[in-house]
Structures are given as structure tokens and as C-alpha cells.
Design a protein around this motif. Structure first.
Motif, PDB file in Angstrom:
ATOM      1  N   LYS A  79     -11.942  23.186  -0.498  1.00  0.00           N
ATOM      2  CA  LYS A  79     -11.806  24.557  -0.018  1.00  0.00           C
ATOM      3  C   LYS A  79     -11.839  25.554  -1.172  1.00  0.00           C
ATOM      4  N   MET A  80     -11.271  25.178  -2.316  1.00  0.00           N
ATOM      5  CA  MET A  80     -11.173  26.100  -3.449  1.00  0.00           C
ATOM      6  C   MET A  80     -12.367  26.021  -4.404  1.00  0.00           C
ATOM      7  N   ALA A  81     -13.251  25.078  -4.207  1.00  0.00           N
ATOM      8  CA  ALA A  81     -14.374  24.888  -5.136  1.00  0.00           C
ATOM      9  C   ALA A  81     -15.201  26.162  -5.365  1.00  0.00           C
ATOM     10  N   PRO A  82     -15.489  26.952  -4.312  1.00  0.00           N
ATOM     11  CA  PRO A  82     -16.291  28.164  -4.550  1.00  0.00           C
ATOM     12  C   PRO A  82     -15.619  29.184  -5.471  1.00  0.00           C
ATOM     13  N   SER A  83     -14.300  29.152  -5.573  1.00  0.00           N
ATOM     14  CA  SER A  83     -13.583  30.124  -6.410  1.00  0.00           C
ATOM     15  C   SER A  83     -13.145  29.538  -7.742  1.00  0.00           C
ATOM     16  N   ALA A  84     -13.579  28.308  -8.027  1.00  0.00           N
ATOM     17  CA  ALA A  84     -13.237  27.683  -9.307  1.00  0.00           C
ATOM     18  C   ALA A  84     -14.127  28.234 -10.418  1.00  0.00           C
ATOM     19  N   ILE A  85     -13.657  28.107 -11.655  1.00  0.00           N
ATOM     20  CA  ILE A  85     -14.519  28.363 -12.814  1.00  0.00           C
ATOM     21  C   ILE A  85     -15.144  27.026 -13.183  1.00  0.00           C
TER      22      ILE A  85
ATOM     23  N   GLU B  49      -3.966  31.821  -4.575  1.00  0.00           N
ATOM     24  CA  GLU B  49      -4.190  30.737  -3.619  1.00  0.00           C
ATOM     25  C   GLU B  49      -4.338  29.390  -4.332  1.00  0.00           C
ATOM     26  N   GLN B  50      -4.999  29.396  -5.483  1.00  0.00           N
ATOM     27  CA  GLN B  50      -5.151  28.155  -6.244  1.00  0.00           C
ATOM     28  C   GLN B  50      -3.798  27.664  -6.752  1.00  0.00           C
ATOM     29  N   TYR B  51      -2.992  28.596  -7.215  1.00  0.00           N
ATOM     30  CA  TYR B  51      -1.642  28.237  -7.664  1.00  0.00           C
ATOM     31  C   TYR B  51      -0.820  27.656  -6.512  1.00  0.00           C
ATOM     32  N   MET B  52      -0.885  28.279  -5.344  1.00  0.00           N
ATOM     33  CA  MET B  52      -0.132  27.798  -4.189  1.00  0.00           C
ATOM     34  C   MET B  52      -0.643  26.435  -3.732  1.00  0.00           C
ATOM     35  N   LEU B  53      -1.943  26.207  -3.858  1.00  0.00           N
ATOM     36  CA  LEU B  53      -2.480  24.882  -3.544  1.00  0.00           C
ATOM     37  C   LEU B  53      -1.873  23.844  -4.486  1.00  0.00           C
TER      38      LEU B  53
ATOM     39  N   ARG C 110       0.834  -1.193   0.000  1.00  0.00           N
ATOM     40  CA  ARG C 110       0.000   0.000   0.000  1.00  0.00           C
ATOM     41  C   ARG C 110       0.874   1.250   0.000  1.00  0.00           C
ATOM     42  N   ASN C 111       0.518   2.184  -0.856  1.00  0.00           N
ATOM     43  CA  ASN C 111       1.261   3.436  -0.979  1.00  0.00           C
ATOM     44  C   ASN C 111       0.794   4.404   0.106  1.00  0.00           C
ATOM     45  N   GLU C 112       1.510   4.438   1.220  1.00  0.00           N
ATOM     46  CA  GLU C 112       1.116   5.267   2.347  1.00  0.00           C
ATOM     47  C   GLU C 112       1.217   6.758   2.020  1.00  0.00           C
ATOM     48  N   THR C 113       2.166   7.102   1.166  1.00  0.00           N
ATOM     49  CA  THR C 113       2.319   8.510   0.762  1.00  0.00           C
ATOM     50  C   THR C 113       1.103   8.958  -0.045  1.00  0.00           C
ATOM     51  N   GLU C 114       0.648   8.098  -0.943  1.00  0.00           N
ATOM     52  CA  GLU C 114      -0.523   8.434  -1.753  1.00  0.00           C
ATOM     53  C   GLU C 114      -1.778   8.535  -0.885  1.00  0.00           C
ATOM     54  N   VAL C 115      -1.882   7.695   0.130  1.00  0.00           N
ATOM     55  CA  VAL C 115      -3.023   7.771   1.052  1.00  0.00           C
ATOM     56  C   VAL C 115      -3.074   9.152   1.711  1.00  0.00           C
ATOM     57  N   ALA C 116      -1.914   9.616   2.178  1.00  0.00           N
ATOM     58  CA  ALA C 116      -1.854  10.932   2.816  1.00  0.00           C
ATOM     59  C   ALA C 116      -2.132  12.049   1.815  1.00  0.00           C
ATOM     60  N   MET C 117      -1.572  11.922   0.598  1.00  0.00           N
ATOM     61  CA  MET C 117      -1.773  12.948  -0.419  1.00  0.00           C
ATOM     62  C   MET C 117      -3.229  13.016  -0.869  1.00  0.00           C
ATOM     63  N   THR C 118      -3.890  11.866  -0.929  1.00  0.00           N
ATOM     64  CA  THR C 118      -5.301  11.833  -1.319  1.00  0.00           C
ATOM     65  C   THR C 118      -6.137  12.707  -0.396  1.00  0.00           C
ATOM     66  N   ALA C 119      -5.905  12.579   0.892  1.00  0.00           N
ATOM     67  CA  ALA C 119      -6.648  13.386   1.860  1.00  0.00           C
ATOM     68  C   ALA C 119      -6.361  14.874   1.673  1.00  0.00           C
ATOM     69  N   LEU C 120      -5.099  15.212   1.414  1.00  0.00           N
ATOM     70  CA  LEU C 120      -4.737  16.615   1.201  1.00  0.00           C
ATOM     71  C   LEU C 120      -5.405  17.179  -0.053  1.00  0.00           C
ATOM     72  N   ARG C 121      -5.443  16.372  -1.123  1.00  0.00           N
ATOM     73  CA  ARG C 121      -6.074  16.840  -2.364  1.00  0.00           C
ATOM     74  C   ARG C 121      -7.558  17.123  -2.163  1.00  0.00           C
ATOM     75  N   LEU C 122      -8.246  16.166  -1.528  1.00  0.00           N
ATOM     76  CA  LEU C 122      -9.685  16.330  -1.322  1.00  0.00           C
ATOM     77  C   LEU C 122      -9.986  17.555  -0.465  1.00  0.00           C
ATOM     78  N   GLU C 123      -9.209  17.754   0.576  1.00  0.00           N
ATOM     79  CA  GLU C 123      -9.401  18.923   1.437  1.00  0.00           C
ATOM     80  C   GLU C 123      -9.138  20.211   0.669  1.00  0.00           C
ATOM     81  N   GLY C 124      -8.077  20.218  -0.128  1.00  0.00           N
ATOM     82  CA  GLY C 124      -7.700  21.427  -0.858  1.00  0.00           C
ATOM     83  C   GLY C 124      -8.705  21.825  -1.920  1.00  0.00           C
ATOM     84  N   VAL C 125      -9.139  20.870  -2.748  1.00  0.00           N
ATOM     85  CA  VAL C 125     -10.074  21.213  -3.828  1.00  0.00           C
ATOM     86  C   VAL C 125     -11.451  21.574  -3.280  1.00  0.00           C
TER      87      VAL C 125
END
Length: 252
Positions: free
Chosen positions: A115-121, A211-215, A98-113
Motif C-alpha cells: 500500500k505504501m510503495a507508491p509513496s516510498a523513496i 502514514e508510513q510511521y503509523m504503519l 510453526r509460529n502462527e503469530t509470524e504467519v499473521a504478521m507476514t500477511a500484514l507486512r506484505l499488505e502494508g508495504v
């Protein structure tokens, strides 16, 4: 009588010693817990002062002796003493690689997008089945190719949330143009026109382009388009609409 008194004194000394030992053990546990918190703070300070990294979070890692840190420049592991920094993939052999790094990154991606969804096009599907988030650049050839299929994606029930990732950085004409797109009276039309190679009318407003770029930087985006799926997994590049639909359908 003397023997009895001697025995009493012996047990008194023994009990006092045991109390002292227990007190020292408790003190050691308390110091250990405070030391861990202090180490986290020291790690954050060191990464900031020495490497210029802004630490978003520090957490335990699956590997003893390492902690995982999420920064504005990506995801890293660092030794408990703050001496060694690793950018690595951790695979758990006992859990079927199991890719433990990907597991952690998955959670970060979901949280980040999220948060940014209201400012997306957003290009919203009428009969929405899935929502994908796409880091995009208006000058990127493959971003333009993907956008040419936006109608097909929408027809197949896929809503697309575009997040800005000006590849030239925040101090560039590219960034200013993307701000103008996000600040346009009709951002969807402005984005479509910009990706068709048309000039962008200058506009300004309160926006989240930086902020989107920094994400994107934080999530390790290295190129565009970068497609984040509803389960937090990522397609790191262009794929035809049909291929994206197949991946989404397989994931359920």
C-alpha cells in the motif's frame, strides 16, 4: 378405539415438542452468530475507549477463546469477553512449532508495504531481482551505514523502497526534516544528503510520512533500519549488503 385415540394424541404432543426443541436450537444458533458479531464490535470499542487503540481488524486466532486484533500500536490477542489482552507468540506444536503469530504478521507486512510503495523513496536496481522495503530514519547511524551500501545493493539487483520512520515521533524536528526530504524536488538526493549529515532544506507537500510511521507502529517496528523482505519476513536491524543478498538468494 380409546387406545387408538390416545396413541394419536401422544404422537401429536411428541411431534409438537420436537418442533419446539428444533426451533429453540435454531434460535440459539442464530443468536450465537449475532452475538459473535456483537462481541467483535464490543472488543473494538473497549480497546479504543479504554486503551486508546485504533483497531484495524479483528480475526479468529488459532487458539480457542482468543481473537487476534491488528491495531495502530501493534498486533495483539484478546479474550472473547474482552477482559484479557495478550502480546504473545503463538507456536503450533502439532505443526512443527510453526509460529502462527509470524504467519499473521507476514500477511500484514506484505499488505502494508504494498500500500505504501507508491509513496516510498525508491532506489531502483537496473536488473531488478528483488524488492525490499526499509523503514528508515535520517539520523540513525545504522541507517546511514546501510545507505552507504545502496549502490552495492542496486548492482546486485536489489531495489530498495525506503519508508519513513522518524524515531522521535510525529511531533518532532526529526519528523519535519523527513517531511522535507520526502517533499524535495529530488527525494533520492535529499535522502542521501541527509544521511550524510547535511542540513535539510525545508519543504512541504502532500506526503505519506505520518502514514508510513503509523504503519511501522502497527507492524511493531521498534528501531531502524527495519528491513522487510519480499516474502514478508523481516530483518530487524542492520545487515551488510552481502548478508542481505545471501538471505534473498536462499529464500529464492
Amino acid at each position: 378405539m380409546k387406545n387408538w385415540l390416545a396413541n394419536v394424541e401422544y404422537f401429536k404432543v411428541k411431534v409438537v415438542k420436537q418442533i419446539a426443541v428444533n426451533s429453540l436450537a435454531l434460535a440459539a444458533l442464530m443468536v450465537g452468530s449475532f452475538t459473535h458479531a456483537a462481541d467483535d464490535a464490543a472488543i473494538q470499542q473497549k480497546l479504543n475507549t479504554v486503551l486508546g487503540l485504533e483497531v484495524e481488524s479483528v480475526a479468529d486466532s488459532p487458539v480457542p477463546g482468543l481473537v487476534q486484533v491488528s491495531t495502530d500500536r501493534g498486533f495483539f490477542y484478546i479474550s472473547d469477553d474482552g477482559q484479557f489482552l495478550l502480546q504473545a507468540v503463538v507456536l503450533n506444536i502439532d505443526e512443527g512449532m510453526r509460529n502462527e503469530t509470524e504467519v499473521a504478521m507476514t500477511a500484514l507486512r506484505l499488505e502494508g508495504v504494498k500500500k505504501m510503495a507508491p509513496s516510498a523513496i525508491t532506489f531502483k536496481a537496473k536488473n531488478e531481482k528483488h524488492v525490499i522495503s526499509v523503514f528508515t530514519d535520517i539520523s540513525c547511524g545504522y541507517c546511514r551505514k546501510l545507505h552507504n551500501e545502496i549502490g552495492e545493493l542496486n548492482d546486485k539487483g536489489i531495489t530498495v523502497n525506503y519508508l519513513a520512520f522518524p524515531r522521535a515521533g510525529l511531533n518532532s524536528e526529526n519528523y519535519e526534516e523527513m517531511v522535507s526530504v520526502w517533499c524535495a524536488a529530488n527525494p533520492q538526493r535529499a535522502l542521501t544528503n541527509a544521511k550524510a549529515g547535511e542540513s535539510v532544506d525545508s519543504a512541504s507537500c502532500n506526503n505519506k510520512v505520518a502514514e508510513q510511521y503509523m504503519l511501522g507502529q502497527k507492524l511493531g517496528v521498534r528501531g531502524t533500519p527495519n528491513i522487510i523482505l519480499p516474502d514478508g519476513s523481516v530483518i530487524p536491524g542492520y545487515q551488510p549488503a552481502d548478508a542481505i543478498v545471501d538471505v534473498l538468494n536462499q529464500a529464492g
